[in-house]
Design an enzyme around this catalytic site. Structure first.
Site, PDB file in Angstrom:
ATOM      1  N   CYS A  91       0.812  -1.222   0.000  1.00 26.72           N
ATOM      2  CA  CYS A  91       0.000   0.000   0.000  1.00 26.72           C
ATOM      3  C   CYS A  91       0.845   1.271   0.000  1.00 26.72           C
ATOM      4  CB  CYS A  91      -0.935   0.007   1.199  1.00 26.72           C
ATOM      5  SG  CYS A  91      -1.896  -1.488   1.322  1.00 26.72           S
ATOM      6  N   HIS A 106      -3.355   6.534   3.661  1.00 26.41           N
ATOM      7  CA  HIS A 106      -3.774   5.272   3.046  1.00 26.41           C
ATOM      8  C   HIS A 106      -5.097   4.839   3.689  1.00 26.41           C
ATOM      9  CE1 HIS A 106      -4.075   1.304   1.630  1.00 26.41           C
ATOM     10  NE2 HIS A 106      -3.624   0.705   2.719  1.00 26.41           N
ATOM     11  N   ASN A 145     -10.100  -0.728   0.851  1.00 30.11           N
ATOM     12  CA  ASN A 145      -8.640  -0.629   0.760  1.00 30.11           C
ATOM     13  C   ASN A 145      -8.206  -1.006  -0.650  1.00 30.11           C
ATOM     14  OD1 ASN A 145      -5.885  -0.991   0.870  1.00 30.11           O
ATOM     15  ND2 ASN A 145      -5.881  -2.158   2.779  1.00 30.11           N
TER      16      ASN A 145
HETATM   17  N1  ACO Z   1     -17.173 -10.026  10.075  1.00 30.60           N
HETATM   18  C1  ACO Z   1     -17.447 -10.370  11.356  1.00 30.60           C
HETATM   19  N2  ACO Z   1     -16.512 -10.707  12.245  1.00 30.60           N
HETATM   20  C2  ACO Z   1     -15.223 -10.684  11.830  1.00 30.60           C
HETATM   21  C3  ACO Z   1     -14.873 -10.340  10.516  1.00 30.60           C
HETATM   22  C4  ACO Z   1     -15.886  -9.998   9.625  1.00 30.60           C
HETATM   23  N3  ACO Z   1     -15.675  -9.643   8.334  1.00 30.60           N
HETATM   24  N4  ACO Z   1     -13.525 -10.399  10.393  1.00 30.60           N
HETATM   25  C5  ACO Z   1     -13.049 -10.766  11.584  1.00 30.60           C
HETATM   26  N5  ACO Z   1     -14.073 -10.956  12.453  1.00 30.60           N
HETATM   27  C6  ACO Z   1     -14.020 -11.354  13.844  1.00 30.60           C
HETATM   28  C7  ACO Z   1     -12.791 -12.182  14.141  1.00 30.60           C
HETATM   29  O1  ACO Z   1     -13.005 -13.534  13.809  1.00 30.60           O
HETATM   30  C8  ACO Z   1     -12.672 -11.979  15.623  1.00 30.60           C
HETATM   31  O2  ACO Z   1     -13.584 -12.826  16.279  1.00 30.60           O
HETATM   32  P1  ACO Z   1     -13.181 -13.596  17.633  1.00 30.60           P
HETATM   33  O3  ACO Z   1     -12.890 -12.487  18.627  1.00 30.60           O
HETATM   34  O4  ACO Z   1     -14.377 -14.402  17.932  1.00 30.60           O
HETATM   35  O5  ACO Z   1     -11.959 -14.374  17.291  1.00 30.60           O
HETATM   36  C9  ACO Z   1     -13.132 -10.543  15.829  1.00 30.60           C
HETATM   37  O6  ACO Z   1     -13.892 -10.207  14.652  1.00 30.60           O
HETATM   38  C10 ACO Z   1     -12.025  -9.556  15.990  1.00 30.60           C
HETATM   39  O7  ACO Z   1     -11.045  -9.796  14.990  1.00 30.60           O
HETATM   40  P2  ACO Z   1      -9.766  -8.902  14.828  1.00 30.60           P
HETATM   41  O8  ACO Z   1      -8.913  -9.391  13.702  1.00 30.60           O
HETATM   42  O9  ACO Z   1      -9.110  -8.731  16.172  1.00 30.60           O
HETATM   43  O10 ACO Z   1     -10.454  -7.522  14.426  1.00 30.60           O
HETATM   44  P3  ACO Z   1      -9.827  -6.108  14.312  1.00 30.60           P
HETATM   45  O11 ACO Z   1     -10.552  -5.174  15.149  1.00 30.60           O
HETATM   46  O12 ACO Z   1      -8.321  -6.133  14.436  1.00 30.60           O
HETATM   47  O13 ACO Z   1     -10.170  -5.712  12.802  1.00 30.60           O
HETATM   48  C11 ACO Z   1      -9.079  -5.600  10.678  1.00 30.60           C
HETATM   49  C12 ACO Z   1      -9.671  -6.502  11.737  1.00 30.60           C
HETATM   50  C13 ACO Z   1     -10.171  -4.746  10.109  1.00 30.60           C
HETATM   51  C14 ACO Z   1      -8.486  -6.479   9.569  1.00 30.60           C
HETATM   52  C15 ACO Z   1      -7.962  -4.720  11.267  1.00 30.60           C
HETATM   53  O14 ACO Z   1      -7.122  -5.503  12.050  1.00 30.60           O
HETATM   54  C16 ACO Z   1      -7.145  -3.972  10.256  1.00 30.60           C
HETATM   55  O15 ACO Z   1      -7.623  -3.048   9.635  1.00 30.60           O
HETATM   56  N6  ACO Z   1      -5.851  -4.312  10.104  1.00 30.60           N
HETATM   57  C17 ACO Z   1      -4.881  -3.558   9.325  1.00 30.60           C
HETATM   58  C18 ACO Z   1      -5.069  -3.686   7.843  1.00 30.60           C
HETATM   59  C19 ACO Z   1      -3.948  -2.944   7.130  1.00 30.60           C
HETATM   60  O16 ACO Z   1      -3.604  -1.832   7.491  1.00 30.60           O
HETATM   61  N7  ACO Z   1      -3.322  -3.574   6.151  1.00 30.60           N
HETATM   62  C20 ACO Z   1      -2.174  -2.978   5.548  1.00 30.60           C
HETATM   63  C21 ACO Z   1      -2.401  -2.565   4.204  1.00 30.60           C
HETATM   64  S1  ACO Z   1      -2.977  -3.861   3.149  1.00 30.60           S
HETATM   65  C22 ACO Z   1      -1.798  -4.086   1.865  1.00 30.60           C
HETATM   66  O17 ACO Z   1      -0.666  -3.665   1.909  1.00 30.60           O
HETATM   67  C23 ACO Z   1      -2.260  -4.936   0.689  1.00 30.60           C
END
Ligand code: ACO
Length: 330
Positions: free
Chosen positions: A115, A257, A287
């Site tokens: 990204c 981003h 994203n």
């Molecule tokens: N719908 C419902 N529940 C979900 C979903 C979904 N789509 N996805 C995950 N969950 C659940 C998980 O299973 C978990 O459940 P559990 O507690 O029972 O195990 C719960 O939600 C929390 O999951 P987390 O992964 O801890 O959720 P988080 O708040 O961290 O959000 C997210 C996840 C959105 C992916 C976040 O971590 C994020 O934005 N990460 C960074 C992404 C990023 O910046 N990427 C870099 C750029 S990408 C690139 O370079 C191509």
């Protein structure tokens, strides 16, 4: 130090027409509109059709770009495409785009910085122009992430979308206010496995097994990436402001981003910039990786929010892991 100052001359964007909403995703995996909105800020994203490749969307952005600029395609002497979803592993999407645009012989290459790709691209183009190796550079961030999405993984499939942004990077004329003032890029490869496409390269060449295991799709440990993203994007923004004697107060726009609204909010707070000065379109496009910053930038120029002379910070984070920032006057 070079006497040549460099600017972003014009910027343009393009996205596929097909919209994929949170409600559509509710039908594909065990998720809810509410979860996606509150955890990411996303509402819909764009998804390209089976016949569209990265160079096709990039071409659309470039055609808009050249309509806006006084430069012609024959004036371009450097093409940089930032992408992790190229048309093919080789030849580069930059070379394919060069051919589609009819640009005569010049250096053309892809860069892979996740990204942060557009920020890496701007940094490289600036240096080519400053040292006299190029005059007018075309820098494109393009991504068709829906082509490498695992549609059975709710952790990732709700996050990504397709799009392209293209910028003309050129010398700034004497007396002109527009200028890329400074760029900062960095990376830390020890976190590479947190965000990776495991199959299809020389480590795990494509086989029946890699396909069955979905190794050709994007894998991300979102939670761990989130924490590093908050820290790195905040630091990248602070660093570029501090070393140029600015604070968040001086900035007209932060263009971060668009990976997660909570990461964007944390970055804005870190540099004490008012929320209304942060360009956000994550709700529309999700994203789009290396396309995300030029998409947000171009959209804000098109709708009149960003004007010539505005002081802007670009700030990104992505696979590598990589991060970086740009300080510029548009
Ligand atoms: N719908 C419902 N529940 C979900 C979903 C979904 N789509 N996805 C995950 N969950 C659940 C998980 O299973 C978990 O459940 P559990 O507690 O029972 O195990 C719960 O939600 C929390 O999951 P987390 O992964 O801890 O959720 P988080 O708040 O961290 O959000 C997210 C996840 C959105 C992916 C976040 O971590 C994020 O934005 N990460 C960074 C992404 C990023 O910046 N990427 C870099 C750029 S990408 C690139 O370079 C191509």
């Amino acid at each position: 130090m070079s006497d040549i100052r460099v600017k972003i001359d014009e910027i343009a964007m393009a996205v596929p027409d097909n919209v994929l909403t949170n409600q559509d995703l509710e039908k594909i995996v065990n998720t809810t509109d509410e979860w996606i909105r509150t955890r990411t800020g996303m509402v819909e994203r764009r998804k390209s059709d089976d016949h569209t490749a990265a160079s096709d969307i990039a071409l659309k952005a470039c055609e808009k770009l050249f309509k806006r600029s006084s430069l012609r395609t024959r004036d371009i002497d450097l093409i940089i495409v930032a992408t992790v979803t190229p048309d093919h592993a080789f030849p580069s999407t930059a070379c394919i785009l060069q051919h589609k645009l009819g640009i005569p012989n010049c250096p053309a290459f892809d860069i892979s910085a996740g990204c942060t790709g557009f920020i890496y691209g701007i940094t490289i183009a600036k240096q080519f122009i400053e040292n006299g190796s190029a005059t007018n550079a075309l820098v494109v961030g393009v991504e068709l992430l829906t082509k490498i999405t695992n549609w059975t993984d709710r952790n990732t499939c709700v996050l990504f979308g397709d799009g392209a942004g293209a910028a003309l990077v050129t010398p700034a004329h004497k007396g002109e206010i527009s200028e890329i003032i400074d760029t900062y890029i960095s990376s830390d490869g020890k976190y590479g496995n947190l965000l990776i496409q495991q199959g299809g390269g020389s480590r795990n060449p494509t086989s029946k097994e890699t396909v069955e295991k979905n190794m050709h799709t994007l894998y991300m440990e979102g939670n761990r990436v989130f924490k590093i993203a908050v820290k790195s994007m905040g630091e990248a923004a602070v660093r570029i402001l501090e070393r140029n004697g600015f604070t968040g107060d001086n900035i007209d726009w932060l263009i971060p981003h668009q990976a997660n609204l909570r990461i964007i909010d944390a970055t804005a707070k870190r540099i004490h910039i008012l929320p209304q000065k942060v360009i956000i379109n994550i709700e529309k496009y999700g994203n789009t990786s290396s396309a995300s910053i030029p998409l947000a930038f171009a959209e804000a120029v098109e709708d009149g929010r960003i004007r010539r002379g505005d002081l802007i910070v670009l700030d990104a984070f992505g696979a590598g892991l990589t991060w970086g920032s740009v300080l510029l006057r548009y």
